[in-house]
Design an enzyme around this catalytic site. Sequence first.
Site, PDB file in Angstrom:
ATOM      1  CD  GLU A 127      -2.135  -1.106   3.026  1.00 16.93           C
ATOM      2  OE1 GLU A 127      -3.082  -1.833   3.318  1.00 16.93           O
ATOM      3  OE2 GLU A 127      -1.550  -0.373   3.848  1.00 16.93           O
ATOM      4  CB  CYS A 148       0.571  35.115  12.470  1.00 18.39           C
ATOM      5  SG  CYS A 148       0.696  36.453  11.277  1.00 18.39           S
TER       6      CYS A 148
HETATM    7  C1  LIG Z   1      -0.494   5.986   5.469  1.00 21.93           C
HETATM    8  C2  LIG Z   1      -0.658   4.565   5.159  1.00 21.93           C
HETATM    9  C3  LIG Z   1       0.050   3.981   4.098  1.00 21.93           C
HETATM   10  C4  LIG Z   1       1.040   4.742   3.239  1.00 21.93           C
HETATM   11  O1  LIG Z   1       2.241   5.043   3.891  1.00 21.93           O
HETATM   12  P1  LIG Z   1       3.422   5.744   3.059  1.00 21.93           P
HETATM   13  O2  LIG Z   1       4.503   5.929   4.035  1.00 21.93           O
HETATM   14  O3  LIG Z   1       2.890   7.035   2.528  1.00 21.93           O
HETATM   15  O4  LIG Z   1       3.777   4.848   1.934  1.00 21.93           O
HETATM   16  C5  LIG Z   1      -0.189   2.649   3.829  1.00 21.93           C
HETATM   17  N1  LIG Z   1      -1.055   1.922   4.564  1.00 21.93           N
HETATM   18  C6  LIG Z   1      -1.764   2.455   5.585  1.00 21.93           C
HETATM   19  C7  LIG Z   1      -2.725   1.621   6.331  1.00 21.93           C
HETATM   20  C8  LIG Z   1      -1.579   3.785   5.920  1.00 21.93           C
HETATM   21  O5  LIG Z   1      -2.264   4.305   6.943  1.00 21.93           O
END
Ligand SMILES: *Cc1c(COP(=O)(O)O)cnc(C)c1O
Length: 420
Positions: A268, A337
């Site tokens: 992911e 600010c």
């Molecule tokens: C934020 C997140 C990602 C992505 O993380 P990166 O560091 O941007 O690649 C993948 N899986 C889950 C469940 C996340 O919360």
Amino acid sequence: MQLKDRNYQIQGVDVLAIAEEFGLPAYVYDADKIIEKIGLLRSSFTGVNLKIKYAAKALTNVSILKLMRQQGVEMDSVSVNEARMGMLAGFEPGQIMFTPSGVAFDEIREAVDLGLQLNVDSLPLLEWVGQTYGGAVPISIRINPHIAEGGNIKISTGHADSKFGISILQRPEIRAVVEKYHMSVAGLHIHTGSDFKNANAFLRGAEVLFELASDYPDLKFIDFGSGFKVAYKAGDHITDIVDLGRKVSETFQAFCQQYGRELELWFEPGKFLVSECGHLLVRTNIVKENPTRTFVAIDSGLNHLIRPMMYDAYHDIKNVSNPLGNEKTYTVVGYICETDTFATDRPLPDVRPGDVLSFENAGAYGFSMSSNYNARLRPAEVLVYDGNPYLIRQRETFEDLMRGQVDVPILNSEIIEQQV
Ligand SMILES: *Cc1c(COP(=O)(O)O)cnc(C)c1O
């Protein structure tokens, strides 16, 4: 963004022309960079059934989601609203993983009604899903493997004290709930946080899931989350994707053999896919020489790009208007600010009022974390696709700030006489 002769270009389009056409400040994304990263990720894995689930929270514009879909990438969402945007972009609900953290059961119900792939992040939620749906909704389980690695503590999620996932130490409790309600477990998931440097952290996480997999004979996928580290400046240590792909592919193949079936291997990535594609273009308002420092004040701030103030993140800065100017040292600050510093004592080609600067690597967690603090408007977003720039989000207006504010007539009377 490449320096061609004297001008910075994105896919052959002059960056100053983009600034002229769409106004500043603006986020500009290079679609080719995203496509290149997807290709690199795919080609690094061999002999496995790889699925890429783009973590949409990094950059959530629907046009970006459509680009991902065109490229055969699916989606990971952390809120039902993100998932709805994904569906507007053309994703089937079943292609969208829903990985919430501690959200209300009402939102879980919405996700199930939409048909998203639910990823369960706590024992109470597991219990609720079992009670409510029994075995009717195939779930994924988010495990906290207790691996302490990664970058800034604020983006590290896999250590023992993290709020994310169900502790691997609660393996018997997970199994008891699943058996009690005859639940169907389709996937196991870890996401150990951002900025892992090497394959070892993934491999250690993988071992934990492979071991746990023996409790669940009906798995369809194993999801290794993300956390790939990207380069923010020359010489930064980054995740070696080719090395990672080779090692994870090998161990995954061996695992599938042992498990008795070929499972899907999910990742992911957010930052890895969209960080480098993004440039935040801003204009210099003031160059102020104080006795100890020269400040460059720009028409942007932590309301547009909060990473430097929130995570001490480093963003490379280009002087697009004067790339060949003599280098001087500047402290680049925003117009909010509050202490609002983008870069301290940074060498940059001579900066003059009116110059266009670009913050590099601004695609991930840039616009998506932006706000209206100080009653400032959010910038436009532009996607350069196939050699042409397209507006993909209009710059906000004053009306956008006022939308939703409610006029209470009793507050409109003349000044009330003060009792002394
Ligand atoms: C934020 C997140 C990602 C992505 O993380 P990166 O560091 O941007 O690649 C993948 N899986 C889950 C469940 C996340 O919360």
